[in-house]
Design an enzyme around this catalytic site. Structure first.
Site, PDB file in Angstrom:
ATOM      1  CB  CYS A  76      45.596  49.533  33.941  1.00  0.00           C
ATOM      2  SG  CYS A  76      46.060  49.113  32.067  1.00  0.00           S
ATOM      3  CD  GLU A 114      47.748  45.159  42.514  1.00  0.00           C
ATOM      4  OE1 GLU A 114      46.818  44.193  42.612  1.00  0.00           O
ATOM      5  OE2 GLU A 114      47.658  46.429  42.256  1.00  0.00           O
ATOM      6  NE  ARG A 158      42.884  41.168  44.052  1.00  0.00           N
ATOM      7  CZ  ARG A 158      41.641  41.942  44.014  1.00  0.00           C
ATOM      8  NH1 ARG A 158      40.403  41.354  44.234  1.00  0.00           N
ATOM      9  NH2 ARG A 158      41.556  43.228  43.685  1.00  0.00           N
ATOM     10  NE  ARG A 160      43.955  42.653  40.659  1.00  0.00           N
ATOM     11  CZ  ARG A 160      42.862  41.984  40.298  1.00  0.00           C
ATOM     12  NH1 ARG A 160      43.063  40.902  39.684  1.00  0.00           N
ATOM     13  NH2 ARG A 160      41.560  42.609  40.535  1.00  0.00           N
TER      14      ARG A 160
END
Length: 327
Positions: A76, A114, A158, A160
């Site tokens: 990102c 992802e 987690r 995502r």
């Protein structure tokens, strides 16, 4: 046979999930990853003769083979505020632009990405808006959802974001992401069956400094610092830097050898507090036990912290395959 390309491939977690879901119906025809140690791990597991191309920004889209599925766990990056075009031009200078120019040239059936959960809010939501609008501009229906790894057979909390974009001429009316497959796993299910090396146990000096650090932050009202996880709970998200390992310490009383294998200050702590091993981190990400770990621990922690949870990818890939086959 579906052809796929693996961009920002890391150690191949996204590819592995698609390979599991598609079986013999998928073939990877191009791989790009610039980190040498990640490439070493990738080749050890997918074939030493694989040609892994380095910096994708230096590869012309014309030199990339035709493919049906584009896989990208792209990093990102901030999108420039200059221009406010909110489209293809806005992506220049970011790694997503490389995904976009390849998509524009090859028009694969599916684009799969992802990223961190916060991508949706990054730069006040603008980054994700640009990504979505670019894919739509290029002729794709875009679906996305935040999923938690702990619902897919691994004991790791987690979250995502997963993005699935279908080319409009073959896009389903809707795409349903898998809800959950298995939320029963706990840390005790992934820890080593045998006693682990004393090198994973914290030294008394290091443990003391961690305790002081935590107490210092607690006095200021912060929750920072090391964390010991119960074996019948789930791990926090593993990350490649900072407190990644120290936030997922466990107590393992099986140690019989208290002689340090590495140079440490003090001695091995008698509270039996240790870091998880790289193999345990691999299991937290759903990598099978026959996945080869060939580089030093330092690199392995970084690689698995940076990677994806394979069973989540596999579950989504199965749904993608159903949509492709229904066309």
């Amino acid at each position: 046979m579906y052809k796929s390309i693996d961009l920002f491939a890391g150690i191949g977690g996204i590819r592995l999930g698609f390979d599991q879901a598609f079986g013999n119906d998928i073939k990877t025809v191009f791989v790009s990853e610039w980190d040498d140690k990640a490439v070493e791990t990738y080749k050890a597991n997918f074939g030493k003769d694989i040609d892994v191309v380095g910096d994708i920004t230096k590869v012309s889209e014309d030199d990339i083979p035709e493919h049906d599925i584009l896989l990208a766990g792209f990093p990102c990056q901030a999108f420039s505020l200059a221009g406010h075009k909110r489209g293809f031009e806005d992506a220049r200078g970011t790694l997503f632009f490389d995904v976009a120019r390849i998509v524009e040239r090859h028009k694969p059936k599916v684009v799969f990405c992802e990223n961190v959960k916060n991508l949706v809010n990054h730069d006040r939501g603008r980054t994700f808006k640009v990504i979505r609008s670019i894919l739509e501009e290029l002729g794709y229906e875009v679906y996305f959802q935040v999923l938690n790894s702990k619902n897919f057979g691994v004991p790791q909390n987690r979250e995502r974001i997963y993005v699935v974009a279908f080319r409009k001429d073959i896009a389903p009316e809707t795409f349903i992401f898998p809800d959950k497959t298995d939320d029963s796993k706990m840390i005790k299910d992934i820890i080593e069956k045998q006693e682990v090396s004393p090198k994973y146990y914290l030294s008394t000096t290091y443990l003391t400094s961690l305790k002081k650090h935590k107490a210092r932050h607690a006095s200021k009202g912060h929750g920072f610092g090391y964390e010991i996880r119960e074996l019948d709970s789930v791990a926090g998200a593993i990350v490649c830097g900072g407190m990644g390992r120290e936030r997922n310490l466990i107590i393992d009383e099986r140690l019989t050898n208290f002689h340090p294998e590495t140079h440490i200050k003090g001695e091995i702590n008698k509270e039996f507090i240790r870091k998880m091993t790289p193999r345990e981190w691999a299991r937290l990400q759903g990598f099978p036990d026959d996945y080869k770990l060939v580089v030093a621990d330092t690199h392995l922690y970084k690689q698995f912290g940076n990677s994806v949870t394979v069973p989540v990818i596999c579950a989504i890939a199965k749904e993608i395959k159903k949509c492709l086959e229904s066309n």
